[in-house]
Design a protein around this motif. Structure first.
Motif, PDB file in Angstrom:
ATOM      1  N   ASP A   1       0.788  -1.191   0.088  1.00 39.99           N
ATOM      2  CA  ASP A   1      -0.009  -0.005   0.039  1.00 39.99           C
ATOM      3  C   ASP A   1       0.994   1.284  -0.038  1.00 39.99           C
ATOM      4  OD1 ASP A   1      -2.496  -1.569   0.035  1.00 39.99           O
ATOM      5  OD2 ASP A   1      -2.490  -1.293   2.310  1.00 39.99           O
ATOM      6  N   ALA A   2       2.070   1.165   0.917  1.00 39.03           N
ATOM      7  CA  ALA A   2       2.860   2.464   0.795  1.00 39.03           C
ATOM      8  C   ALA A   2       3.292   2.863  -0.434  1.00 39.03           C
ATOM      9  CB  ALA A   2       3.729   2.095   1.938  1.00 39.03           C
ATOM     10  N   PHE A   3       3.824   1.594  -1.320  1.00 42.20           N
ATOM     11  CA  PHE A   3       4.349   1.877  -2.751  1.00 42.20           C
ATOM     12  C   PHE A   3       3.219   2.415  -3.480  1.00 42.20           C
ATOM     13  CE2 PHE A   3       5.671   0.541  -6.799  1.00 42.20           C
ATOM     14  CZ  PHE A   3       6.803   1.122  -6.868  1.00 42.20           C
ATOM     15  N   ARG A   4       2.243   1.939  -3.499  1.00 41.11           N
ATOM     16  CA  ARG A   4       0.977   2.062  -4.249  1.00 41.11           C
ATOM     17  C   ARG A   4       0.773   3.703  -4.104  1.00 41.11           C
ATOM     18  NH1 ARG A   4      -1.117  -2.893  -3.761  1.00 41.11           N
ATOM     19  NH2 ARG A   4      -2.371  -2.330  -1.926  1.00 41.11           N
ATOM     20  N   ASP A   5       0.563   4.177  -2.860  1.00 40.83           N
ATOM     21  CA  ASP A   5       0.459   5.485  -2.655  1.00 40.83           C
ATOM     22  C   ASP A   5       1.367   6.401  -2.870  1.00 40.83           C
ATOM     23  OD1 ASP A   5      -2.024   4.596  -1.506  1.00 40.83           O
ATOM     24  OD2 ASP A   5      -1.320   4.937   0.639  1.00 40.83           O
ATOM     25  N   SER A   6       2.685   6.176  -2.976  1.00 41.21           N
ATOM     26  CA  SER A   6       3.557   6.856  -3.301  1.00 41.21           C
ATOM     27  C   SER A   6       3.519   7.030  -4.945  1.00 41.21           C
ATOM     28  CB  SER A   6       4.919   6.359  -3.202  1.00 41.21           C
ATOM     29  OG  SER A   6       6.211   6.979  -3.566  1.00 41.21           O
ATOM     30  N   TRP A   7       3.590   5.742  -5.700  1.00 43.49           N
ATOM     31  CA  TRP A   7       3.435   5.806  -7.054  1.00 43.49           C
ATOM     32  C   TRP A   7       2.235   6.658  -7.656  1.00 43.49           C
ATOM     33  CZ3 TRP A   7       7.282   3.536  -9.674  1.00 43.49           C
ATOM     34  CH2 TRP A   7       7.122   3.402 -11.213  1.00 43.49           C
ATOM     35  N   SER A   8       1.390   6.738  -6.891  1.00 46.29           N
ATOM     36  CA  SER A   8       0.111   7.653  -7.192  1.00 46.29           C
ATOM     37  C   SER A   8       0.575   9.043  -7.217  1.00 46.29           C
ATOM     38  CB  SER A   8      -1.056   7.375  -6.582  1.00 46.29           C
ATOM     39  OG  SER A   8      -1.068   7.882  -5.164  1.00 46.29           O
ATOM     40  N   ARG A   9       1.397   9.507  -6.414  1.00 49.68           N
ATOM     41  CA  ARG A   9       2.032  10.909  -6.206  1.00 49.68           C
ATOM     42  C   ARG A   9       3.103  11.257  -7.109  1.00 49.68           C
ATOM     43  NH1 ARG A   9       1.620   9.089  -0.640  1.00 49.68           N
ATOM     44  NH2 ARG A   9       3.814   8.965  -0.393  1.00 49.68           N
ATOM     45  N   MET A  10       3.489  10.152  -7.887  1.00 48.29           N
ATOM     46  CA  MET A  10       4.625  10.526  -8.970  1.00 48.29           C
ATOM     47  C   MET A  10       4.426  12.084  -9.632  1.00 48.29           C
ATOM     48  SD  MET A  10       5.463   8.621 -12.558  1.00 48.29           S
ATOM     49  CE  MET A  10       5.486   6.907 -11.805  1.00 48.29           C
ATOM     50  N   SER A  11       3.200  12.260 -10.202  1.00 49.18           N
ATOM     51  CA  SER A  11       3.263  13.440 -11.027  1.00 49.18           C
ATOM     52  C   SER A  11       2.730  14.854  -9.972  1.00 49.18           C
ATOM     53  CB  SER A  11       2.292  13.487 -12.355  1.00 49.18           C
ATOM     54  OG  SER A  11       2.933  12.327 -13.080  1.00 49.18           O
ATOM     55  N   LYS A  12       2.695  14.454  -8.826  1.00 51.04           N
ATOM     56  CA  LYS A  12       2.424  15.732  -7.948  1.00 51.04           C
ATOM     57  C   LYS A  12       3.218  16.708  -7.971  1.00 51.04           C
ATOM     58  CE  LYS A  12       1.573  16.845  -3.138  1.00 51.04           C
ATOM     59  NZ  LYS A  12       1.676  16.445  -1.683  1.00 51.04           N
ATOM     60  N   PRO A  13       3.011  18.201  -7.989  1.00 52.21           N
ATOM     61  CA  PRO A  13       3.901  19.267  -7.927  1.00 52.21           C
ATOM     62  C   PRO A  13       4.615  19.283  -6.645  1.00 52.21           C
ATOM     63  CG  PRO A  13       1.679  20.030  -7.869  1.00 52.21           C
ATOM     64  CD  PRO A  13       1.474  18.756  -8.062  1.00 52.21           C
TER      65      PRO A  13
END
Length: 339
Positions: free
Chosen positions: A205-217
């Motif tokens: 879950d921690a990795f998926r959450d981070s992966w979803s923030r890839m294109s966050k400014p």
């Protein structure tokens, strides 16, 4: 000048560690001008890196005004200690320098595939240190200027710094869908990185959450100028539109024989897309690791390739030039000469 040194750990409660068992740790190291009567001593532990003696937890040297702060971001798999060479030189030029170890992507703890794949998590480490500055400033409050902050990074650290300037990620360098047949599947320090990503997306879950923030400014307007040492191929994943919108001045430095991050492919590509950057290519056959410390006998014994430069090149002299160039950039930005 005596060189002061402090270190510690902060925790980011908004982001979990990679085991999801607690908050994300951010180990930090601070170098600063210490009082003339401070007592310096050598670091007790053996190291691959040459380090000078420091006055641990010494009082800060009083000055006419607060010392400008430079945030430091290490290369992939490295540590804040790998930028000690720059930190101490900046301290001698009237700055304080604060480096961090990026969780999962640092030699200060066991390597984690998550930390190598999710490089965008590094930028919030640096912003968190500014957000929570009261926790590490202590009695230095008022002696370090938190109003105009600068940043410097090497390799993946340059990527981190670019995120703070406003770069936005379009893709991750080693995501499986972007790999070329027969090409590298990870960096030197984690060569099979791409093979771990599908399983982590299924199981963590921690990795998926981070992966979803890839294109966050991750832009942080407190950063007024930046030094980028040998930015790697990871910068090719930035949105070109976001690079054109970067407003802070940047100095890009790279060696002419950098095989890990070729100047034309990485530094020149980045420079061409930034409106306020300066590019300097060091000549003489300089490679990627000239931006690392000088090596000790232990360092040469275990990783001579990190510390060996071409004949006639004095790494310490290159480091002095880098410190002069970066201090000049930061000082111009500090006094508002760069507009």
């Amino acid at each position: 000048m005596k060189l002061g040194f402090r270190d510690g750990v902060l925790y980011d409660e908004e982001r979990p560690n990679w085991d999801a068992g607690g908050p994300r740790p951010i180990s930090w190291s601070l170098w600063y001008p210490a009082t003339d009567d401070a007592r310096e001593s050598d670091f007790p532990e053996r190291s691959w890196f040459k380090k000078v003696a420091v006055a641990r937890d010494a009082p800060i040297q009083p000055a006419a005004g607060p010392y400008p702060l430079v945030l430091l971001s290490h290369g992939t798999g490295g540590s804040a200690a790998g930028l000690e060479w720059l930190a101490r030189r900046l301290a001698r030029r009237g700055f304080a320098a604060l480096g961090v170890n990026h969780h999962g992507n640092t030699g200060g703890e066991p390597y984690r595939a998550e930390g190598f794949a999710c490089l965008w998590e590094r930028a919030p480490d640096l912003s968190h240190m500014l957000d929570r500055c009261d926790e590490w400033l202590g009695d230095f409050r008022g002696h370090i200027d938190m109003s105009r902050v600068f940043a410097a990074g090497f390799s993946a650290g340059a990527y981190s710094v670019m995120l703070l300037l406003g770069a936005v990620v379009r893709f991750s360098q080693f995501e499986p869908a972007r790999l070329k047949p027969g090409g590298p599947r990870g960096p030197r320090e984690f060569p099979d990185l791409a093979d771990h990503i599908p399983a982590l997306l299924r199981s963590s879950d921690a990795f998926r959450d981070s992966w979803s923030r890839m294109s966050k400014p991750y832009r942080d307007d407190r950063i007024k100028a930046a030094l980028l040492c040998a930015p790697g191929r990871s910068v090719l994943g930035f949105s070109e539109e976001s690079l054109k919108a970067v407003e802070a001045p940047a100095l890009i430095l790279v060696g002419d024989a950098d095989g890990a991050a070729p100047a034309e492919e990485c530094s020149s590509w980045l420079h061409a897309r930034l409106s306020r950057s300066t590019l300097k290519i060091f000549e003489g056959g300089l490679g990627h690791y000239v931006f690392m410390p000088e090596g000790t006998g232990l360092g040469f014994a275990f990783a001579a390739e990190l510390f060996t430069d071409p004949p006639g090149i004095a790494r310490a002299a290159i480091h002095e030039e880098i410190a002069d160039l970066s201090a000049a950039l930061f000082e111009k930005a500090r006094i508002g000469a760069i507009t």
